[in-house]
Design a protein around this motif. Structure first.
Motif, PDB file in Angstrom:
ATOM      1  N   ARG A   1      29.625   9.958  42.556  1.00 61.32           N
ATOM      2  CA  ARG A   1      28.343  10.269  41.925  1.00 61.32           C
ATOM      3  C   ARG A   1      28.278   9.654  40.535  1.00 61.32           C
ATOM      4  O   ARG A   1      29.288   9.480  39.870  1.00 61.32           O
TER       5      ARG A   1
ATOM      6  N   ALA B   1      13.851  12.254  33.350  1.00 63.79           N
ATOM      7  CA  ALA B   1      14.761  13.336  32.956  1.00 63.79           C
ATOM      8  C   ALA B   1      14.824  13.484  31.436  1.00 63.79           C
ATOM      9  O   ALA B   1      15.367  14.461  30.931  1.00 63.79           O
TER      10      ALA B   1
ATOM     11  N   ASP C   1      22.915  11.128  42.379  1.00 63.55           N
ATOM     12  CA  ASP C   1      23.552  10.865  43.660  1.00 63.55           C
ATOM     13  C   ASP C   1      24.307   9.534  43.605  1.00 63.55           C
ATOM     14  O   ASP C   1      24.248   8.824  42.606  1.00 63.55           O
TER      15      ASP C   1
ATOM     16  N   LEU D   1      23.047  13.478  32.772  1.00 61.13           N
ATOM     17  CA  LEU D   1      22.469  13.576  34.117  1.00 61.13           C
ATOM     18  C   LEU D   1      23.561  13.359  35.142  1.00 61.13           C
ATOM     19  O   LEU D   1      24.411  12.486  34.970  1.00 61.13           O
ATOM     20  N   HIS D   2      23.516  14.128  36.209  1.00 61.06           N
ATOM     21  CA  HIS D   2      24.356  13.864  37.365  1.00 61.06           C
ATOM     22  C   HIS D   2      23.411  13.372  38.457  1.00 61.06           C
ATOM     23  O   HIS D   2      22.415  14.032  38.753  1.00 61.06           O
TER      24      HIS D   2
ATOM     25  N   VAL E   1      18.173  12.488  40.609  1.00 55.43           N
ATOM     26  CA  VAL E   1      18.844  13.321  39.609  1.00 55.43           C
ATOM     27  C   VAL E   1      19.191  14.653  40.264  1.00 55.43           C
ATOM     28  O   VAL E   1      18.320  15.343  40.788  1.00 55.43           O
ATOM     29  N   LEU E   2      20.480  15.002  40.244  1.00 53.28           N
ATOM     30  CA  LEU E   2      20.945  16.245  40.845  1.00 53.28           C
ATOM     31  C   LEU E   2      20.979  17.389  39.831  1.00 53.28           C
ATOM     32  O   LEU E   2      20.728  18.535  40.174  1.00 53.28           O
ATOM     33  N   SER E   3      21.309  17.058  38.583  1.00 55.93           N
ATOM     34  CA  SER E   3      21.322  18.084  37.536  1.00 55.93           C
ATOM     35  C   SER E   3      21.142  17.430  36.173  1.00 55.93           C
ATOM     36  O   SER E   3      21.466  16.262  35.979  1.00 55.93           O
ATOM     37  N   VAL E   4      20.614  18.220  35.239  1.00 56.72           N
ATOM     38  CA  VAL E   4      20.392  17.773  33.869  1.00 56.72           C
ATOM     39  C   VAL E   4      21.027  18.797  32.939  1.00 56.72           C
ATOM     40  O   VAL E   4      20.781  19.993  33.066  1.00 56.72           O
ATOM     41  N   ARG E   5      21.854  18.316  32.035  1.00 61.69           N
ATOM     42  CA  ARG E   5      22.458  19.206  31.035  1.00 61.69           C
ATOM     43  C   ARG E   5      22.056  18.690  29.662  1.00 61.69           C
ATOM     44  O   ARG E   5      22.330  17.549  29.302  1.00 61.69           O
TER      45      ARG E   5
ATOM     46  N   GLU F   1      27.150   9.633  36.577  1.00 57.89           N
ATOM     47  CA  GLU F   1      26.878  10.498  35.430  1.00 57.89           C
ATOM     48  C   GLU F   1      26.306   9.597  34.339  1.00 57.89           C
ATOM     49  O   GLU F   1      26.939   8.636  33.929  1.00 57.89           O
TER      50      GLU F   1
END
Length: 117
Positions: A82, A68, A100, A97-98, A106-110, A84
């Motif tokens: 979850r 990521a 599981d 990163l979010h 990795v569910l999402s990357v900001r 972070e």
């Protein structure tokens, strides 16, 4: 959480000679993370309610975190089960990163968009 803060406040104030040791404020570093240098400087944030509800905090999958873009992990926090993961990429930009609950996917990357070159 309110009980923990009250207990800490009473303990800090020395009310009635109470000595308080709160596990809610201790860093819940999983044993498996202690052998992984990638997480050596990370702050682990998990409160008592999360541990009671979901069990011990899991160690995020190092390869997934690196893929990521994180090269320096700053904090690993559990929120509603979850994980972070907060850190920095090779250019010094912030990444969050979010993942599981098991820390495998990795569910999402900001990425921080306010960073100027």
């Amino acid at each position: 959480m309110k009980r923990s803060l009250l207990a800490v406040a009473l303990g800090a104030a020395g009310v009635g000679g109470i000595v308080v040791a709160s596990t809610a404020l201790a860093e819940p570093v999983p044993a498996a993370a202690k052998n992984q240098p990638f997480f050596a400087n990370a702050h682990w944030d998990d409160d008592f309610d999360e541990r009671r509800r979901f069990g011990p905090m899991r160690v995020p999958n190092v390869d997934a975190v690196k893929r990521a873009g994180i090269v320096d992990v700053v904090e690993i926090e559990r929120d509603d089960g979850r994980l972070e993961v907060e850190g920095f990429d090779a250019q010094g930009r912030e990444i969050t990163l979010h993942m599981d609950r098991r820390g495998q996917r990795v569910l999402s990357v900001r990425r921080d968009r306010d960073w100027d070159d």
